[in-house]
Design a protein around this motif. Structure first.
Motif, PDB file in Angstrom:
ATOM      1  N   ALA B  32      -8.401  41.807  76.806  1.00  0.00           N
ATOM      2  CA  ALA B  32      -7.149  42.060  77.523  1.00  0.00           C
ATOM      3  C   ALA B  32      -6.046  42.400  76.534  1.00  0.00           C
ATOM      4  CB  ALA B  32      -6.764  40.827  78.338  1.00  0.00           C
ATOM      5  N   TYR B  33      -5.049  43.131  77.023  1.00  0.00           N
ATOM      6  CA  TYR B  33      -3.846  43.447  76.241  1.00  0.00           C
ATOM      7  C   TYR B  33      -2.644  42.801  76.926  1.00  0.00           C
ATOM      8  CZ  TYR B  33      -6.442  47.243  73.931  1.00  0.00           C
ATOM      9  OH  TYR B  33      -7.345  47.978  73.208  1.00  0.00           O
ATOM     10  N   PHE B  34      -1.836  42.131  76.148  1.00  0.00           N
ATOM     11  CA  PHE B  34      -0.584  41.561  76.662  1.00  0.00           C
ATOM     12  C   PHE B  34       0.585  42.104  75.842  1.00  0.00           C
ATOM     13  CE2 PHE B  34      -3.635  38.494  78.221  1.00  0.00           C
ATOM     14  CZ  PHE B  34      -3.101  38.041  79.419  1.00  0.00           C
ATOM     15  N   ASP B  35       1.672  42.415  76.521  1.00  0.00           N
ATOM     16  CA  ASP B  35       2.908  42.815  75.840  1.00  0.00           C
ATOM     17  C   ASP B  35       3.961  41.734  76.026  1.00  0.00           C
ATOM     18  OD1 ASP B  35       2.044  45.366  75.079  1.00  0.00           O
ATOM     19  OD2 ASP B  35       2.746  46.285  76.950  1.00  0.00           O
ATOM     20  N   MET B  36       4.689  41.431  74.955  1.00  0.00           N
ATOM     21  CA  MET B  36       5.933  40.689  75.097  1.00  0.00           C
ATOM     22  C   MET B  36       7.085  41.678  75.120  1.00  0.00           C
ATOM     23  SD  MET B  36       8.277  38.298  72.712  1.00  0.00           S
ATOM     24  CE  MET B  36       9.863  37.848  73.453  1.00  0.00           C
ATOM     25  N   PHE B  37       7.948  41.555  76.131  1.00  0.00           N
ATOM     26  CA  PHE B  37       9.147  42.396  76.179  1.00  0.00           C
ATOM     27  C   PHE B  37      10.253  41.619  76.886  1.00  0.00           C
ATOM     28  CE2 PHE B  37       6.625  43.203  79.940  1.00  0.00           C
ATOM     29  CZ  PHE B  37       7.548  43.211  80.971  1.00  0.00           C
ATOM     30  N   PHE B  38      11.469  42.133  76.831  1.00  0.00           N
ATOM     31  CA  PHE B  38      12.578  41.492  77.554  1.00  0.00           C
ATOM     32  C   PHE B  38      13.266  42.538  78.418  1.00  0.00           C
ATOM     33  CE2 PHE B  38      16.646  42.458  75.156  1.00  0.00           C
ATOM     34  CZ  PHE B  38      16.091  43.332  74.231  1.00  0.00           C
ATOM     35  N   ARG B  39      14.023  42.076  79.389  1.00  0.00           N
ATOM     36  CA  ARG B  39      14.578  43.002  80.381  1.00  0.00           C
ATOM     37  C   ARG B  39      16.080  43.190  80.287  1.00  0.00           C
ATOM     38  NH1 ARG B  39      11.147  39.930  84.251  1.00  0.00           N
ATOM     39  NH2 ARG B  39       9.172  41.048  84.454  1.00  0.00           N
ATOM     40  N   ARG B  40      16.780  42.192  79.722  1.00  0.00           N
ATOM     41  CA  ARG B  40      18.249  42.238  79.706  1.00  0.00           C
ATOM     42  C   ARG B  40      18.757  41.768  78.363  1.00  0.00           C
ATOM     43  NH1 ARG B  40      21.091  38.632  81.713  1.00  0.00           N
ATOM     44  NH2 ARG B  40      23.057  39.722  81.499  1.00  0.00           N
ATOM     45  N   ILE B  41      19.757  42.447  77.843  1.00  0.00           N
ATOM     46  CA  ILE B  41      20.362  42.029  76.586  1.00  0.00           C
ATOM     47  C   ILE B  41      21.407  40.955  76.890  1.00  0.00           C
ATOM     48  CG2 ILE B  41      21.757  42.771  74.619  1.00  0.00           C
ATOM     49  CD1 ILE B  41      20.507  45.595  75.070  1.00  0.00           C
ATOM     50  N   PRO B  42      21.359  39.821  76.188  1.00  0.00           N
ATOM     51  CA  PRO B  42      22.348  38.772  76.447  1.00  0.00           C
ATOM     52  C   PRO B  42      23.779  39.272  76.260  1.00  0.00           C
ATOM     53  CG  PRO B  42      20.593  37.924  75.036  1.00  0.00           C
ATOM     54  CD  PRO B  42      20.369  39.400  75.174  1.00  0.00           C
ATOM     55  N   ASP B  43      24.692  38.658  76.962  1.00  0.00           N
ATOM     56  CA  ASP B  43      26.123  38.976  76.851  1.00  0.00           C
ATOM     57  C   ASP B  43      26.442  40.425  77.197  1.00  0.00           C
ATOM     58  OD1 ASP B  43      27.096  36.418  76.033  1.00  0.00           O
ATOM     59  OD2 ASP B  43      26.258  36.756  74.055  1.00  0.00           O
ATOM     60  N   ARG B  44      25.612  41.065  77.995  1.00  0.00           N
ATOM     61  CA  ARG B  44      25.800  42.469  78.359  1.00  0.00           C
ATOM     62  C   ARG B  44      26.013  43.340  77.120  1.00  0.00           C
ATOM     63  NH1 ARG B  44      29.089  39.711  81.618  1.00  0.00           N
ATOM     64  NH2 ARG B  44      30.924  40.538  80.584  1.00  0.00           N
ATOM     65  N   GLY B  45      25.324  42.976  76.040  1.00  0.00           N
ATOM     66  CA  GLY B  45      25.446  43.737  74.797  1.00  0.00           C
ATOM     67  C   GLY B  45      24.625  45.011  74.832  1.00  0.00           C
ATOM     68  N   GLY B  46      24.761  45.798  73.784  1.00  0.00           N
ATOM     69  CA  GLY B  46      24.062  47.077  73.712  1.00  0.00           C
ATOM     70  C   GLY B  46      22.778  47.033  72.914  1.00  0.00           C
ATOM     71  N   TYR B  47      22.499  45.923  72.250  1.00  0.00           N
ATOM     72  CA  TYR B  47      21.302  45.816  71.410  1.00  0.00           C
ATOM     73  C   TYR B  47      20.988  44.341  71.215  1.00  0.00           C
ATOM     74  CZ  TYR B  47      24.527  44.144  67.951  1.00  0.00           C
ATOM     75  OH  TYR B  47      25.481  43.385  67.323  1.00  0.00           O
ATOM     76  N   ALA B  48      19.775  44.059  70.812  1.00  0.00           N
ATOM     77  CA  ALA B  48      19.409  42.712  70.381  1.00  0.00           C
ATOM     78  C   ALA B  48      18.758  42.839  69.010  1.00  0.00           C
ATOM     79  CB  ALA B  48      18.466  42.054  71.383  1.00  0.00           C
ATOM     80  N   GLY B 312      29.863  27.100  64.715  1.00  0.00           N
ATOM     81  CA  GLY B 312      28.914  26.061  65.062  1.00  0.00           C
ATOM     82  C   GLY B 312      28.236  26.238  66.402  1.00  0.00           C
ATOM     83  N   GLU B 313      28.670  25.430  67.372  1.00  0.00           N
ATOM     84  CA  GLU B 313      27.930  25.283  68.628  1.00  0.00           C
ATOM     85  C   GLU B 313      27.765  26.585  69.408  1.00  0.00           C
ATOM     86  OE1 GLU B 313      30.577  22.254  70.016  1.00  0.00           O
ATOM     87  OE2 GLU B 313      31.633  23.599  71.384  1.00  0.00           O
ATOM     88  N   ARG B 314      28.751  27.447  69.380  1.00  0.00           N
ATOM     89  CA  ARG B 314      28.645  28.649  70.204  1.00  0.00           C
ATOM     90  C   ARG B 314      27.675  29.669  69.619  1.00  0.00           C
ATOM     91  NH1 ARG B 314      34.608  29.550  72.953  1.00  0.00           N
ATOM     92  NH2 ARG B 314      34.997  27.326  73.258  1.00  0.00           N
ATOM     93  N   LEU B 315      27.403  29.547  68.326  1.00  0.00           N
ATOM     94  CA  LEU B 315      26.389  30.391  67.695  1.00  0.00           C
ATOM     95  C   LEU B 315      25.005  29.764  67.869  1.00  0.00           C
ATOM     96  CD1 LEU B 315      26.567  31.969  64.142  1.00  0.00           C
ATOM     97  CD2 LEU B 315      24.539  30.770  64.901  1.00  0.00           C
ATOM     98  N   ILE B 316      24.876  28.507  67.497  1.00  0.00           N
ATOM     99  CA  ILE B 316      23.535  27.897  67.421  1.00  0.00           C
ATOM    100  C   ILE B 316      22.920  27.748  68.804  1.00  0.00           C
ATOM    101  CG2 ILE B 316      24.039  25.409  67.544  1.00  0.00           C
ATOM    102  CD1 ILE B 316      21.837  27.035  64.865  1.00  0.00           C
ATOM    103  N   THR B 317      23.739  27.649  69.848  1.00  0.00           N
ATOM    104  CA  THR B 317      23.188  27.577  71.207  1.00  0.00           C
ATOM    105  C   THR B 317      23.329  28.908  71.939  1.00  0.00           C
ATOM    106  OG1 THR B 317      25.256  26.942  72.304  1.00  0.00           O
ATOM    107  CG2 THR B 317      23.913  25.151  71.401  1.00  0.00           C
ATOM    108  N   ALA B 318      23.906  29.927  71.276  1.00  0.00           N
ATOM    109  CA  ALA B 318      24.230  31.184  71.970  1.00  0.00           C
ATOM    110  C   ALA B 318      24.908  30.850  73.299  1.00  0.00           C
ATOM    111  CB  ALA B 318      22.983  32.038  72.181  1.00  0.00           C
ATOM    112  N   MET B 319      25.959  30.059  73.196  1.00  0.00           N
ATOM    113  CA  MET B 319      26.547  29.377  74.350  1.00  0.00           C
ATOM    114  C   MET B 319      26.882  30.297  75.526  1.00  0.00           C
ATOM    115  SD  MET B 319      29.683  26.702  74.279  1.00  0.00           S
ATOM    116  CE  MET B 319      30.204  25.806  75.736  1.00  0.00           C
ATOM    117  N   SER B 320      27.388  31.476  75.244  1.00  0.00           N
ATOM    118  CA  SER B 320      27.813  32.357  76.334  1.00  0.00           C
ATOM    119  C   SER B 320      26.639  32.827  77.195  1.00  0.00           C
ATOM    120  CB  SER B 320      28.539  33.569  75.756  1.00  0.00           C
ATOM    121  OG  SER B 320      27.779  34.129  74.701  1.00  0.00           O
TER     122      SER B 320
END
Lengths: 477, 477
Positions: B32-48, B312-320
């Motif tokens: 079998a073949y499996f792909d990992m992918f994502f559907r939405r960029i966090p924070d409505r950003g333009g890239y990850a 600190g916290e807003r980075l390490i937890t990606a709080m938004s």
């Protein structure tokens, strides 16, 4: 087997810089007291749940600097040899007290207190905060979600969205303490006795020619727990009919369907009717799709037919507010056996710390056993269990209240005495039960999701006087 | 030394249930073949930003079921002995491809592809998702914060609010890849070469009779890096004056102040003027108080005088937005050497998967070296580097664009070949530099915080045809 990784070096670099500094300043044996406390309840809730104590105990019990650690620190060219020798022969000597896991907790309470040589009591800050903040965050969020489910089981399904491996493993643990019935995370079962659960992904269904074949194969293999995922193609047109066919043919001991997408209320109502019409009243319906306490409350309100919930990313990351803001502050020094309270002043009244070495009491009503208030006192003070005991709002001292017919419990236990562990962490089932029992002591008004009543966390008159005097001394400067 | 904990059992329980099921269905060697992918960029950003590959490689390279694991699984009374034997003799046999760490990534791209016996390729789902989701989340958030700082160094200070130990350790790693200059987390330095930084907490200041004494002691011990925390009592009235006095008396090689509370713009402007008037133009100002990309952008806009940020916290937890929603889906089967593409249909067009075994190309402009588009093809297809190559929007095929003067790069590398590791993870500094270089290939329009341009991620005509045919076959049923 639990992998006890040595995490001594998981500490903010400044803890080491300060430690070396204290040693070079001749202060390494100065006795200091630090309190861990938090200021705000996540999600504007009325309570939080304490969790992570067992992992703090493990960490403190295994503090040790390896030769590699020393070598690494030497390579930074910032630390003196005397300090590196100190670390080499490091022996933990602190006293530690803590609120037990599973306890409902409130802002400003000393959840953990560490007393000992400042070099040590300071050093353990990072891990105490990290562990208690993380597990209390997830426990608090999980408890909200479990309450929203109104008695229906909630399973923790979030490993794949957890922030790293420890977040998955201990997030499962925290959620179980707070009321979840199990987890998808297998290693948490192996190592921490959190029941692991799970049956199939969409790929199982896709691997077979059709849903009927996939379900039938599964039911043959797992007749004892046959939960079929019915939304790979179309829930009502193909998924549920195929499941019904298999259930009727093979009659597994435990039957259920799981729906992982779509309109939950609509699909579950329709699916319930189809199952019932087929005589499968015993077949359960599980839902799992970006759930949290708000969605669960809503779909139940809407009359969705749901028997169990699987909750993933919004639980394991506490998505609505992913930070539990516990801090660790110096509260006192000890010189020649005398405790000298210390305070951190702030323009923001809420940010002024509570000085001194404190005891934390909870007062319960003798009849209803409901918690009436928490009172912090100076160490050694007791609260008399007499009618007419007066509590007051520490920020508005004219707001007073007299309590009758109550009993008092010291809310904290001692974990370490002069560096020696003196506390046996209770088994997880006991912690879970304790948490459920303690939740019963809270009033409905405190449990509300929206605008809960603020629970009283007060200071004894003596402690308030000490605090106020320090503030006035500071202002006089 | 890196603690290589065996995390084989960090897997969702259903992966094991299905594995046992595949074995009992005679399908264990089905490819079998499996792909990992994502559907939405966090924070409505333009890239990850892709991160975590090294930890995935470590995990896959160390897959092993211990006797204890087998015993644990046997105790569940759900798995057959033949399956437990299979696990005992488990040998990883999959092929694995991945986008390298530090690469800007976009929705729907196959970030990781695993090909192998279904029982194995399915099993590794949980950890691949967990690790890549976590580190990519933090790398993406960190990169936004670093860009907001416009060249000023950003330090990662979040361990105490991280979701467990791994979130602290690997969050520091991910943030460094994405542009942070260091971390407070000491163990990440020791084990992953992320420079650890840090000087003092408020408690250092509180331990001395006054700020001047505390600062002087520190400056004597650490003249090479003397960053003084000036907000324990009052920044402008006592903190900065005491720091200036000490700097003038002791003239440390590197001078700086840190402010951890209050009105950043106001305090830094005033502090800067006081320092400059004292002739301390070299003294840096560091800020650290619940920062993120929005606050940093705002205070810079407001003219705050800041040389470095501790976040600190807003980075390490990606709080938004604390969830990176990567998924792992079956994309193909292989029978007698022939690849049979598989699709997962959904009513939501965005949720329909891209079938088949795919290659991912990025097309760059020959002159500007900017990335023009990514194109997924079926394996074996190439993209001719000829003028007039036509790309089209896979969801709106009439939207076409002709590309000239471009070159093509295969964006992925092979990590494992028949279970054998064939990839050397590059040193962290190389990954960091690669990330910075790749960021240069993105257009400003993609980098915007608000309403960024959607980067083109297209399908080759052949792949589009395969997908469309599968959708039509499904609809015909």
């Amino acid at each position: 087997m639990v992998n006890k990784e040595n995490l001594t070096m998981l500490t903010d670099f400044y803890e080491i810089t300060m430690a070396n500094g204290y040693l070079l300043s001749g202060m390494k044996d100065d006795i200091a007291y630090f309190d861990m406390f938090f200021r705000r309840i996540p999600d504007r809730g009325g309570y939080a749940i304490m969790a992570g104590v067992e992992q703090v105990v493990d960490y403190l019990d295994n503090l040790e600097f390896t030769d590699e650690d020393i070598e690494y620190l030497r390579s930074k060219n910032s630390f003196c040899e005397e300090f590196l020798d100190y670390l080499k022969n490091f022996k933990f000597e602190c006293d530690v007290w803590s609120v037990p896991e599973g306890t409902p907790i409130f802002p400003h309470e000393p959840l953990v207190t560490v007393r000992g040589p400042v070099i040590q009591a300071q050093f353990v800050e990072t891990m105490i905060l990290l562990v208690i903040n993380h597990q209390s965050l997830v426990a608090t969020k999980s408890n909200r979600i479990v309450r929203a489910a109104q008695g229906r089981p909630v399973m923790e399904f979030g490993s794949r969205r957890a922030h790293g491996t420890a977040a998955a493993i201990f997030g499962a643990r925290a959620s179980y303490i707070a009321g979840c019935c199990g987890t998808a995370c297998t290693i948490s079962d192996r190592d921490y006795d959190i029941p692991a659960l799970g049956t199939m992904a969409h790929s199982w269904v896709q691997m077979f020619p059709d849903e009927y074949t996939a379900f039938k194969k599964y039911a043959e293999i797992y007749p004892q727990n046959c939960i079929l995922l019915v939304d790979t193609y179309n829930v009502l047109k193909t998924g549920v009919p195929a499941a019904i066919k298999v259930f009727k043919e093979l009659k597994p001991a435990k039957m259920g369907i799981r729906i992982d997408s779509g309109d939950i209320a609509y699909l579950t109502k329709r699916a319930r009717r189809m199952l019932d019409e087929a005589g499968l009243e015993d077949c359960s319906i599980t839902i799992s799709n970006s759930l949290d306490e708000y969605i669960i409350r809503d779909v139940i309100f809407e009359g969705a037919k749901i028997d169990a919930f699987g909750v993933g990313e919004r639980l394991i990351t506490a998505m609505s507010e992913p930070v539990f803001g516990g801090v660790y502050k110096l509260s006192a020094l000890e010189k020649n056996g005398k405790i000298i309270p210390k305070i951190k002043i702030s323009e923001n009244v809420e940010k002024i710390t509570n000085p001194g070495f404190k005891t934390l009491y909870r007062l319960y009503d003798k009849e209803s056993h409901k918690a009436l208030a928490d009172v912090m006192t100076l160490d050694g003070e007791t609260i008399p269990e007499v009618d007419g005991y007066e509590i007051f709002d520490p920020n508005a001292i004219w707001k007073k209240k007299k309590l009758d017919n109550f009993y008092v419990k010291n809310l904290r236990v001692q974990l370490f005495k002069h560096g020696k562990r003196v506390y046996d962490c209770p088994p997880i089932e006991e912690v879970k039960k304790y948490c459920a029992d303690q939740m019963e002591t809270l009033w409905e008004e405190t449990l509300r999701f929206e605008n809960p009543q603020t629970y009283y966390v007060d200071l004894s008159r003596k402690l308030w006087n000490v605090k106020n005097q320090l503030i006035e001394e500071h202002n006089a400067k």
